[in-house]
Design a protein around this motif. Structure first.
Motif, short mmCIF file in Angstrom:
data_model
loop_
_atom_site.label_atom_id
_atom_site.label_comp_id
_atom_site.label_asym_id
_atom_site.label_seq_id
_atom_site.Cartn_x
_atom_site.Cartn_y
_atom_site.Cartn_z
N PHE A 168 -13.11 1.68 10.99
CA PHE A 168 -12.90 2.69 9.96
C PHE A 168 -11.45 2.70 9.49
CE2 PHE A 168 -11.84 7.22 8.97
CZ PHE A 168 -12.54 7.30 7.77
N THR A 220 -20.91 2.69 13.79
CA THR A 220 -21.01 4.16 13.75
C THR A 220 -22.40 4.62 14.10
OG1 THR A 220 -19.27 4.28 12.07
CG2 THR A 220 -20.72 6.17 12.28
N GLN A 223 -16.52 4.18 20.54
CA GLN A 223 -15.66 5.05 19.74
C GLN A 223 -14.40 4.30 19.33
OE1 GLN A 223 -15.07 9.05 21.15
NE2 GLN A 223 -13.15 9.29 20.04
N SER A 240 -15.94 8.32 9.66
CA SER A 240 -16.64 7.03 9.66
C SER A 240 -18.14 7.22 9.44
CB SER A 240 -16.40 6.30 10.99
OG SER A 240 -17.00 7.00 12.07
N ARG A 241 -18.69 8.32 9.96
CA ARG A 241 -20.12 8.58 9.74
C ARG A 241 -20.39 8.90 8.28
NH1 ARG A 241 -21.04 12.53 15.01
NH2 ARG A 241 -20.72 10.90 16.61
N VAL A 288 -15.39 2.12 16.48
CA VAL A 288 -15.58 2.93 15.27
C VAL A 288 -14.24 3.22 14.62
CG1 VAL A 288 -16.24 5.22 14.44
CG2 VAL A 288 -17.77 3.97 15.96
N HIS A 290 -22.97 4.14 17.79
CA HIS A 290 -22.23 5.17 18.54
C HIS A 290 -22.98 6.50 18.51
CE1 HIS A 290 -19.12 8.40 18.78
NE2 HIS A 290 -18.74 7.70 19.83
N LYS A 291 -23.45 6.91 17.34
CA LYS A 291 -24.17 8.18 17.23
C LYS A 291 -25.49 8.12 17.98
CE LYS A 291 -24.96 12.34 15.79
NZ LYS A 291 -24.22 13.46 16.39
N VAL A 312 -14.03 9.90 13.67
CA VAL A 312 -15.45 9.71 14.00
C VAL A 312 -16.34 10.30 12.91
CG1 VAL A 312 -17.27 10.28 15.64
CG2 VAL A 312 -15.02 9.61 16.47
#
Length: 409
Positions: A268, A140, A261, A289-290, A264, A143-144, A286
């Motif tokens: 998740f 995550t 993604q 998961s963050r 993630v 990804h961010k 998304v």
């Protein structure tokens, strides 16, 4: 009890072992890795003495200015109580011991050992997050980070085009869209762009799965062929080379963001708390998961909803002295977590009547947009905490019964 200060660096650790009276028992510089960890265990074992009980590892408290990495995981696995000391806290504590501003690695190890000896009740032990939660956190965060990098690269591309090719900004509303990147890679300068045919533009739009292709292709061609101010040829060529590099970077970032993604969502979706988190208003795979990654999945980490809100930095800070009292937002926070929570609050306005009523109530009281949204995020954190503690999915009526009643009245 034994207290250990660990001042870490990339390839070594300065360590000091201290007893309950503050007397130094051992000090060493240990290498990173298995050899260093073995020596640390030996130092602690020698300090504990010959009659070591199986529970003696729990009597060892370690202060270190990080909460991640193989070294920290090895300390936790050994059964030690490990405190991840915030560097700002450590800096303030250092000033108590050395007003002169003197600093060294060995002195920092001493400071950390003394800090956990005297103030461990004020520190938070490293949470016992599961391996599944750690895996979610890894993918995550990456990804961010790539999303942020894509935004930065897009801004750099926009600034470059504005300096030598402003017609491209008129032609392409979304610079990191596949069709815009394809056409800019093919024609990165005004002269080449003006030569693009309707067939070439339409083909790019078709590959990007755009609608109303003929009209859009004609609009893009007209914008690219319009008169505009330019730069000297040599400067334009230099900018074109830069744009090609930025376009290639954005294409790669788009591919990797999409690939990650999927990772993630996969990690998740396998987590036991996923169902509860996804039931919250405004949270999809998304964003959910963050939130899970930054909060962790140790349900004992936050003793109350207030503790979780304080960590999230959605709750305000009150400063009171004498007759003066101010309430302010927390500006020191986990950027990744507050970003996800504010996005959740915004989305919840459109999916939850209770959230909308709560937000409207804050605005009616005179709160600005950001302040009202932050208060809504704070309320949503409390709801999430209650659901996780009870092991129950979100229920709109239960969560907002009081606010919905007031709104109906």
């Amino acid at each position: 009890l034994l207290f250990v200060g660990d001042d870490w660096a990339e390839d070594h650790h300065d360590v000091e072992v201290m007893d309950a009276s503050g007397r130094r028992l051992a000090r060493a510089r240990l290498p990173e890795g298995v050899a260093g960890m073995t020596r640390l265990h030996a130092m602690i074992g020698q300090a504990l003495g010959d009659d070591i009980d199986t529970d003696d590892d729990a009597r060892v408290r370690i202060g270190i200015e990080t909460d991640r990495g193989p070294w920290v995981q090895a300390l936790v696995a050994a059964g030690y109580t490990v405190y991840a000391v915030n560097p700002l806290q450590a800096s303030r504590y250092r000033e108590r011991l050395a007003l002169s501003g003197a600093k060294s690695d060995a002195a920092d190890a001493h400071m950390l050992a003394d800090m956990v000896r005297t103030d461990s009740h004020q520190l938070r032990p490293i949470a016992g997050d599961t391996a599944d939660a750690q895996a979610v956190k890894v993918v995550t965060r990456t990804h961010k980070t790539l999303v942020w990098e894509r935004t930065r690269a897009g801004q750099r591309l926009r600034h470059a085009l504005r300096d030598y090719f402003p017609a491209a900004l008129t032609a392409f509303a979304d610079l990191d869209a596949p069709d815009a990147l394809e056409l800019l890679a093919k024609a990165p300068d005004p002269a080449a762009a003006a030569r693009l045919s309707l067939t070439q533009i339409s083909a790019a739009l078709k590959r990007a799965r755009r609608r109303d292709i003929p009209a859009k292709a004609a609009t893009i061609q007209a914008a690219l062929r319009a008169e505009h101010l330019g730069q000297p040829a040599v400067v334009t060529a230099a900018y074109a080379a830069s744009v090609r590099a930025l376009v290639a970077l954005l294409v790669t970032l788009n591919e990797q963001v999409k690939a990650l993604q999927g990772q993630v969502e996969d990690h998740f979706g396998r987590h036991p708390d996923a169902e509860i988190i996804l039931s919250q208003p405004g949270l999809g795979a998304v964003l959910g998961s963050r939130v899970l990654a930054e909060f962790g999945d140790d349900h004992d980490r936050y003793t109350s909803a207030k503790a979780r809100k304080n960590y999230a930095a959605t709750s305000p800070i009150t400063r009171a002295s004498g007759k003066k009292r101010t309430v302010a937002a927390r500006f020191v926070h986990n950027d990744r977590l507050i970003d996800a929570l504010m996005a959740q609050a915004f989305s919840a306005l459109h999916t939850s009547p209770g959230a909308r009523a709560y937000y409207d109530r804050q605005r009616a009281r005179g709160a600005g947009y950001n302040a009202a949204l932050r208060q809504l995020a704070n309320r949503l954190v409390g709801i999430l905490h209650g659901c996780l503690k009870a092991g129950a999915v979100y229920d709109e009526t239960t969560a907002w019964s009081h606010h919905l009643t007031e709104a109906a009245a």
